[in-house]
Design a protein around this motif. Sequence first.
Motif, mmCIF file in Angstrom:
data_model
loop_
_atom_site.group_PDB
_atom_site.id
_atom_site.type_symbol
_atom_site.label_atom_id
_atom_site.label_comp_id
_atom_site.label_asym_id
_atom_site.label_seq_id
_atom_site.Cartn_x
_atom_site.Cartn_y
_atom_site.Cartn_z
ATOM 1 N N ASN A 1 0.811 -1.506 -0.201
ATOM 2 C CA ASN A 1 0.399 -0.505 -0.096
ATOM 3 C C ASN A 1 0.797 1.006 0.417
ATOM 4 N N ILE A 2 1.997 1.665 -1.662
ATOM 5 C CA ILE A 2 3.039 2.202 -1.460
ATOM 6 C C ILE A 2 2.052 3.425 -1.694
ATOM 7 N N THR A 3 1.741 4.683 -1.944
ATOM 8 C CA THR A 3 1.021 5.562 -1.756
ATOM 9 C C THR A 3 1.488 6.703 -3.034
ATOM 10 N N PHE A 4 1.080 7.590 -3.924
ATOM 11 C CA PHE A 4 1.884 8.070 -4.628
ATOM 12 C C PHE A 4 2.721 9.410 -3.614
ATOM 13 N N GLU A 5 2.521 10.131 -2.918
ATOM 14 C CA GLU A 5 2.944 10.549 -1.689
ATOM 15 C C GLU A 5 4.122 10.408 -1.116
ATOM 16 N N ASN A 6 4.259 8.636 -0.526
ATOM 17 C CA ASN A 6 5.536 7.840 -0.516
ATOM 18 C C ASN A 6 6.099 7.765 -1.842
ATOM 19 N N GLU B 1 -3.546 8.169 -8.709
ATOM 20 C CA GLU B 1 -1.943 9.523 -9.014
ATOM 21 C C GLU B 1 -2.540 10.496 -8.627
ATOM 22 N N PRO B 2 -1.424 11.784 -8.543
ATOM 23 C CA PRO B 2 -1.716 12.618 -7.677
ATOM 24 C C PRO B 2 -1.898 14.043 -8.920
ATOM 25 N N GLY B 3 -2.702 15.061 -8.969
ATOM 26 C CA GLY B 3 -3.329 15.951 -9.354
ATOM 27 C C GLY B 3 -2.450 17.506 -9.054
ATOM 28 N N TYR C 1 -2.347 15.125 -3.055
ATOM 29 C CA TYR C 1 -2.459 13.439 -3.425
ATOM 30 C C TYR C 1 -3.964 12.335 -3.494
ATOM 31 N N HIS C 2 -4.390 11.407 -4.164
ATOM 32 C CA HIS C 2 -5.133 10.389 -3.758
ATOM 33 C C HIS C 2 -4.318 9.118 -3.366
ATOM 34 N N GLY C 3 -4.027 8.495 -2.445
ATOM 35 C CA GLY C 3 -3.458 7.311 -2.070
ATOM 36 C C GLY C 3 -2.494 7.166 -3.327
ATOM 37 N N ILE C 4 -3.002 5.576 -3.251
ATOM 38 C CA ILE C 4 -2.437 4.874 -4.678
ATOM 39 C C ILE C 4 -2.852 4.978 -5.912
#
Length: 385
Positions: A49-54, A117-119, A112-115
């Motif tokens: 569960n590695i997020t895009f922020e991670n 992709e961010p905007g 960021y939106h968890g797993i």
Amino acid sequence: MLPIDFNKHNEQVLKLQEEKRNGIPSRMEMTISCNPRMILSDPNLNTNNITFENYMKNPQQMMDIQCQFQEYSSNNIIYDRILGFDSLKELTVYTDLQNVYEPSYYGCEVAYHGIYEPGTKVLLNDDNKYSFVDKPFPSCFDGLAGNIFTYYDYFTEQIKAGRTYKGKPIVTPIPVDGCTDGPFTLACCLLGATEMCIDLYEDEAYAMALLEYITDSTIYRIKQTRKHYGYPEKRDGFFFADDSIAMLSCNDYQKFILPFHKKLIRELSTGVNPNGIHLCGDASRHFKTIANELNVNSFDTGFPIHHGALVQELGPNITISGGVHVSLLQSGTPDEIKAEAKRIIDEVKPHTKNFIMKEANNLSPATPPKNILALYEAVKEYGIY
């Protein structure tokens, strides 16, 4: 893992590559555009569960995910490239800031939106948009955008320390930043698409000032990056994007945006080689102008595109990359995918040998490998010249 003979596949790919170098390809080529979001946004692969922020804030996580992605894709995502993790001589890691890199350079806040992709959030409004275009250009070495440099240094240090992935050596290319998402697309990110389109007509002077600021600062950023790594300010060709021109008429593109595209190429390319462009959506009404005015001979397209009409309009010497929509690849059956691939192949094959079949556009996470295999099988069956 795909149920194919990787050694046989790789031999066929090397043969096709040699044929293309000699100008006599025996069949159509296929490629796939995808990136580490294939791991991050698929819970079946992203088991931690590695997020895009991670991922984007931790260079070690970035290295790990990219290596995992290359292992997965080499065994499961088939197209005309060397396949099989055992066949890979090395793995490549790079600073991956997805599509938020350039907006964040100007100060847009990343959402960021968890797993997934961010905007970025819109930065400009009536209170600050006029003063924004009078500011000095941002430093390309600060903030999230500055990670282009700091992460490269981190990767280099890890590689020098002998870091490997499952016994494979790792390399990292020098981040010679030579492309952009495009001045109009960035203006829409900064101001909002609706607001930018309105300003083109109701406050043209400001819209032009914003586009000029974005274009000039993009040139500055790219030249600074090239200078930092000891490269000349101009390269022999230029590849860029500007997806949002799909919202504009032909007249408005030529009036408002084309001059800035010309400036980018003039300042960043020697003109020795032709240029290339990526355009999502249906911007194909602009392609003839872009080919003629910007010396572009390679178009990476999105959806929807009338491939047959496009290759006839541009001629057989222009390379067009396009194909089956990502939603069909993700959720369709292999038979449906083969039928759609055949339809596209039948449209373009009589008119060009420079069409490259691919997904339209950027492969969706959790796309079944068997569906990509179905697309590849269709190309090998119906794409013979």
